[in-house]
Design a protein around this motif. Structure first.
Motif, PDB file in Angstrom:
ATOM      1  N   LEU A 173       0.846  -1.194   0.000  1.00 13.55           N
ATOM      2  CA  LEU A 173       0.000   0.000   0.000  1.00 13.55           C
ATOM      3  C   LEU A 173       0.882   1.246   0.000  1.00 13.55           C
ATOM      4  N   VAL A 174       0.474   2.277  -0.727  1.00 12.15           N
ATOM      5  CA  VAL A 174       1.174   3.551  -0.664  1.00 12.15           C
ATOM      6  C   VAL A 174       0.947   4.175   0.711  1.00 12.15           C
ATOM      7  N   ASP A 175      -0.270   4.035   1.222  1.00 10.86           N
ATOM      8  CA  ASP A 175      -0.638   4.604   2.523  1.00 10.86           C
ATOM      9  C   ASP A 175      -1.218   3.486   3.385  1.00 10.86           C
ATOM     10  N   LYS A 176      -0.483   3.089   4.415  1.00 12.76           N
ATOM     11  CA  LYS A 176      -0.933   1.956   5.234  1.00 12.76           C
ATOM     12  C   LYS A 176      -2.224   2.245   5.997  1.00 12.76           C
ATOM     13  N   SER A 177      -2.620   3.512   6.082  1.00 16.54           N
ATOM     14  CA  SER A 177      -3.892   3.823   6.746  1.00 16.54           C
ATOM     15  C   SER A 177      -5.082   3.627   5.802  1.00 16.54           C
ATOM     16  N   ASP A 178      -4.810   3.290   4.546  1.00 15.37           N
ATOM     17  CA  ASP A 178      -5.860   3.041   3.555  1.00 15.37           C
ATOM     18  C   ASP A 178      -6.425   1.639   3.779  1.00 15.37           C
ATOM     19  N   THR A 227      -1.949   2.773  -6.020  1.00 16.15           N
ATOM     20  CA  THR A 227      -2.130   2.902  -4.570  1.00 16.15           C
ATOM     21  C   THR A 227      -2.018   1.553  -3.879  1.00 16.15           C
ATOM     22  N   ASN A 285       6.674   2.962  -1.215  1.00 15.27           N
ATOM     23  CA  ASN A 285       6.598   4.017  -2.230  1.00 15.27           C
ATOM     24  C   ASN A 285       7.253   3.566  -3.533  1.00 15.27           C
ATOM     25  N   GLU A 321       3.764  -1.053   3.699  1.00 16.13           N
ATOM     26  CA  GLU A 321       3.693   0.265   3.080  1.00 16.13           C
ATOM     27  C   GLU A 321       4.930   0.453   2.217  1.00 16.13           C
TER      28      GLU A 321
END
Length: 70
Positions: free
Chosen positions: A25-30, A61, A54, A52
């Motif tokens: 994931l680009v954003d682990k909070s997603d 994403t 980049n 996570e």
């Protein structure tokens, strides 16, 4: 998950043959991935790692590496 399912079908496999998924994931909070994961797999629970990163393709994403066994 649509592409994963299509590839499984091409090989004569199903979701039940998945043994491990690695999710980047680009954003682990997603956490929307958790809902999609549960809807796709239902009661089947293969091993799973989520990290996570980049290092994905521009504009991505999420990336998923799926391992299935014959």
């Amino acid at each position: 998950f649509t592409i994963i399912e299509a590839l499984l079908i091409c090989e004569g496999l199903s979701k039940k043959d998945l043994v491990k998924l690695l999710i980047w994931l680009v954003d682990k909070s997603d956490l929307v991935i958790n809902t999609a994961y549960a809807e796709f797999l239902g009661n089947h629970h293969p091993a799973r790692s989520t990290v996570e990163s980049n290092l994905m393709l521009a504009g991505s994403t999420v990336e998923i590496d799926a391992i299935a066994a014959y």
